[in-house]
Motif scaffolding. Structure first.
Motif, PDB file in Angstrom:
ATOM      1  N   HIS A 116       1.659  -7.530  -6.311  1.00  0.00           N
ATOM      2  CA  HIS A 116       1.138  -7.644  -4.955  1.00  0.00           C
ATOM      3  C   HIS A 116      -0.386  -7.690  -4.997  1.00  0.00           C
ATOM      4  O   HIS A 116      -0.990  -7.505  -6.057  1.00  0.00           O
ATOM      5  N   THR A 117      -1.007  -7.927  -3.840  1.00  0.00           N
ATOM      6  CA  THR A 117      -2.466  -7.961  -3.735  1.00  0.00           C
ATOM      7  C   THR A 117      -2.945  -6.995  -2.654  1.00  0.00           C
ATOM      8  O   THR A 117      -2.165  -6.544  -1.813  1.00  0.00           O
ATOM      9  N   HIS A 118      -4.248  -6.730  -2.707  1.00  0.00           N
ATOM     10  CA  HIS A 118      -4.956  -6.024  -1.646  1.00  0.00           C
ATOM     11  C   HIS A 118      -6.176  -6.887  -1.330  1.00  0.00           C
ATOM     12  O   HIS A 118      -7.134  -6.910  -2.104  1.00  0.00           O
ATOM     13  N   ARG A 119      -6.105  -7.595  -0.242  1.00  0.00           N
ATOM     14  CA  ARG A 119      -7.123  -8.586   0.114  1.00  0.00           C
ATOM     15  C   ARG A 119      -8.471  -7.971   0.484  1.00  0.00           C
ATOM     16  O   ARG A 119      -9.520  -8.563   0.263  1.00  0.00           O
ATOM     17  N   TYR A 120      -8.455  -6.786   1.055  1.00  0.00           N
ATOM     18  CA  TYR A 120      -9.676  -6.200   1.612  1.00  0.00           C
ATOM     19  C   TYR A 120     -10.168  -5.018   0.779  1.00  0.00           C
ATOM     20  O   TYR A 120      -9.364  -4.230   0.284  1.00  0.00           O
ATOM     21  N   PRO A 121     -11.485  -4.850   0.665  1.00  0.00           N
ATOM     22  CA  PRO A 121     -12.013  -3.624   0.060  1.00  0.00           C
ATOM     23  C   PRO A 121     -11.636  -2.441   0.947  1.00  0.00           C
ATOM     24  O   PRO A 121     -11.371  -2.612   2.138  1.00  0.00           O
ATOM     25  N   ALA A 122     -11.621  -1.245   0.361  1.00  0.00           N
ATOM     26  CA  ALA A 122     -11.093  -0.108   1.117  1.00  0.00           C
ATOM     27  C   ALA A 122     -11.701   1.217   0.693  1.00  0.00           C
ATOM     28  O   ALA A 122     -12.087   1.408  -0.459  1.00  0.00           O
ATOM     29  N   MET A 166      -8.604  -4.065 -12.964  1.00  0.00           N
ATOM     30  CA  MET A 166      -9.522  -5.150 -12.693  1.00  0.00           C
ATOM     31  C   MET A 166      -9.681  -5.283 -11.189  1.00  0.00           C
ATOM     32  O   MET A 166      -8.715  -5.410 -10.462  1.00  0.00           O
ATOM     33  N   GLN A 167     -10.877  -5.252 -10.733  1.00  0.00           N
ATOM     34  CA  GLN A 167     -11.152  -5.378  -9.319  1.00  0.00           C
ATOM     35  C   GLN A 167     -11.855  -6.704  -9.081  1.00  0.00           C
ATOM     36  O   GLN A 167     -12.742  -7.087  -9.814  1.00  0.00           O
ATOM     37  N   ILE A 168     -11.423  -7.400  -8.045  1.00  0.00           N
ATOM     38  CA  ILE A 168     -12.011  -8.681  -7.693  1.00  0.00           C
ATOM     39  C   ILE A 168     -12.869  -8.462  -6.456  1.00  0.00           C
ATOM     40  O   ILE A 168     -12.395  -7.962  -5.446  1.00  0.00           O
ATOM     41  N   THR A 169     -14.121  -8.824  -6.537  1.00  0.00           N
ATOM     42  CA  THR A 169     -14.997  -8.663  -5.393  1.00  0.00           C
ATOM     43  C   THR A 169     -15.202 -10.004  -4.721  1.00  0.00           C
ATOM     44  O   THR A 169     -14.902 -11.048  -5.288  1.00  0.00           O
ATOM     45  N   GLY A 170     -15.732  -9.958  -3.526  1.00  0.00           N
ATOM     46  CA  GLY A 170     -16.020 -11.184  -2.799  1.00  0.00           C
ATOM     47  C   GLY A 170     -15.431 -11.142  -1.421  1.00  0.00           C
ATOM     48  O   GLY A 170     -14.666 -10.254  -1.075  1.00  0.00           O
ATOM     49  N   PHE A 180      -8.083  -6.325  -4.673  1.00  0.00           N
ATOM     50  CA  PHE A 180      -7.329  -6.434  -5.921  1.00  0.00           C
ATOM     51  C   PHE A 180      -6.550  -7.740  -5.961  1.00  0.00           C
ATOM     52  O   PHE A 180      -5.779  -8.042  -5.042  1.00  0.00           O
ATOM     53  N   ALA A 181      -6.741  -8.486  -7.042  1.00  0.00           N
ATOM     54  CA  ALA A 181      -5.951  -9.682  -7.320  1.00  0.00           C
ATOM     55  C   ALA A 181      -4.505  -9.253  -7.591  1.00  0.00           C
ATOM     56  O   ALA A 181      -4.197  -8.059  -7.646  1.00  0.00           O
ATOM     57  N   PRO A 182      -3.592 -10.201  -7.793  1.00  0.00           N
ATOM     58  CA  PRO A 182      -2.195  -9.834  -8.058  1.00  0.00           C
ATOM     59  C   PRO A 182      -2.068  -8.829  -9.208  1.00  0.00           C
ATOM     60  O   PRO A 182      -2.640  -9.019 -10.289  1.00  0.00           O
ATOM     61  N   HIS A 183      -1.322  -7.765  -8.943  1.00  0.00           N
ATOM     62  CA  HIS A 183      -1.137  -6.690  -9.912  1.00  0.00           C
ATOM     63  C   HIS A 183       0.131  -5.916  -9.571  1.00  0.00           C
ATOM     64  O   HIS A 183       0.668  -6.036  -8.473  1.00  0.00           O
ATOM     65  N   ALA A 184       0.568  -5.133 -10.531  1.00  0.00           N
ATOM     66  CA  ALA A 184       1.643  -4.153 -10.330  1.00  0.00           C
ATOM     67  C   ALA A 184       1.093  -2.820 -10.796  1.00  0.00           C
ATOM     68  O   ALA A 184       0.156  -2.761 -11.596  1.00  0.00           O
ATOM     69  N   LEU A 185       1.658  -1.745 -10.287  1.00  0.00           N
ATOM     70  CA  LEU A 185       1.209  -0.413 -10.657  1.00  0.00           C
ATOM     71  C   LEU A 185       2.421   0.432 -11.028  1.00  0.00           C
ATOM     72  O   LEU A 185       3.425   0.414 -10.312  1.00  0.00           O
ATOM     73  N   GLN A 186       2.322   1.128 -12.159  1.00  0.00           N
ATOM     74  CA  GLN A 186       3.396   2.007 -12.610  1.00  0.00           C
ATOM     75  C   GLN A 186       2.886   3.444 -12.643  1.00  0.00           C
ATOM     76  O   GLN A 186       1.872   3.733 -13.306  1.00  0.00           O
ATOM     77  N   LEU A 240       1.943 -12.400  -1.130  1.00  0.00           N
ATOM     78  CA  LEU A 240       1.653 -11.376  -2.135  1.00  0.00           C
ATOM     79  C   LEU A 240       0.975 -10.145  -1.537  1.00  0.00           C
ATOM     80  O   LEU A 240       0.735  -9.160  -2.238  1.00  0.00           O
ATOM     81  N   ASP A 241       0.681 -10.179  -0.232  1.00  0.00           N
ATOM     82  CA  ASP A 241       0.085  -9.021   0.424  1.00  0.00           C
ATOM     83  C   ASP A 241       0.969  -7.799   0.207  1.00  0.00           C
ATOM     84  O   ASP A 241       2.200  -7.884   0.233  1.00  0.00           O
ATOM     85  N   ALA A 242       0.342  -6.645   0.000  1.00  0.00           N
ATOM     86  CA  ALA A 242       1.076  -5.405  -0.299  1.00  0.00           C
ATOM     87  C   ALA A 242       2.182  -5.100   0.701  1.00  0.00           C
ATOM     88  O   ALA A 242       3.265  -4.650   0.310  1.00  0.00           O
ATOM     89  N   LEU A 243       1.932  -5.348   1.978  1.00  0.00           N
ATOM     90  CA  LEU A 243       2.945  -5.041   2.995  1.00  0.00           C
ATOM     91  C   LEU A 243       4.146  -5.982   2.938  1.00  0.00           C
ATOM     92  O   LEU A 243       5.238  -5.614   3.376  1.00  0.00           O
TER      93      LEU A 243
END
Length: 121
Positions: free
Chosen positions: A51-57, A1-5, A98-104, A16-19
């Motif tokens: 974690h989150t990713h606040r910025y598009p990339a 799920m990708q959050i835009t805006g 990306f809103a809060p998520h985990a990746l496996q 919650l920032d990835a870093l």
């Protein structure tokens, strides 16, 4: 799920920032007022913390592996095995925030991505 805006409307806390929330998987390579460059590597069998990713990339694929993305409630929201075309090493992609998520990483290789986040979009 990708959050835009706009990142100015970001609803999630900075911790919650990835870093901050998943530093063992995200390394800062460069940052200024315009971009933030992250080196992300998730080894087979590993799962990141929420974690989150606040910025598009723009994403540059160093190595690809299948993965599951979970929302902050533990629900699978994406399975890379459903992609019609598997990204190859050396390819590039675009992603929104990306809103809060985990990746496996459920594959057999490292999932290794260089992410150039666009801070002023």
């Amino acid at each position: 799920m990708q959050i835009t805006g706009s990142s100015k409307d970001w609803a999630w806390p900075d911790d919650l920032d990835a870093l901050i929330a998943a530093p063992q998987y995200h390394k800062l390579l460069f940052e200024n007022d315009f971009v933030r460059v992250l080196d992300t590597c998730i080894r087979p069998g590993e799962t990141t913390p929420i974690h989150t990713h606040r910025y598009p990339a723009s994403l540059y694929v160093l190595s690809w592996s299948d993965f599951l993305r979970f929302d902050d409630m533990g629900n699978v929201i994406f399975d890379s095995r459903t992609l019609t075309q598997t990204p190859e090493s050396g390819s590039a992609r675009w992603t929104e925030s990306f809103a809060p998520h985990a990746l496996q990483n459920i594959g057999v290789q490292d999932l290794h991505i260089i992410s150039v986040e666009q801070k002023n979009l």
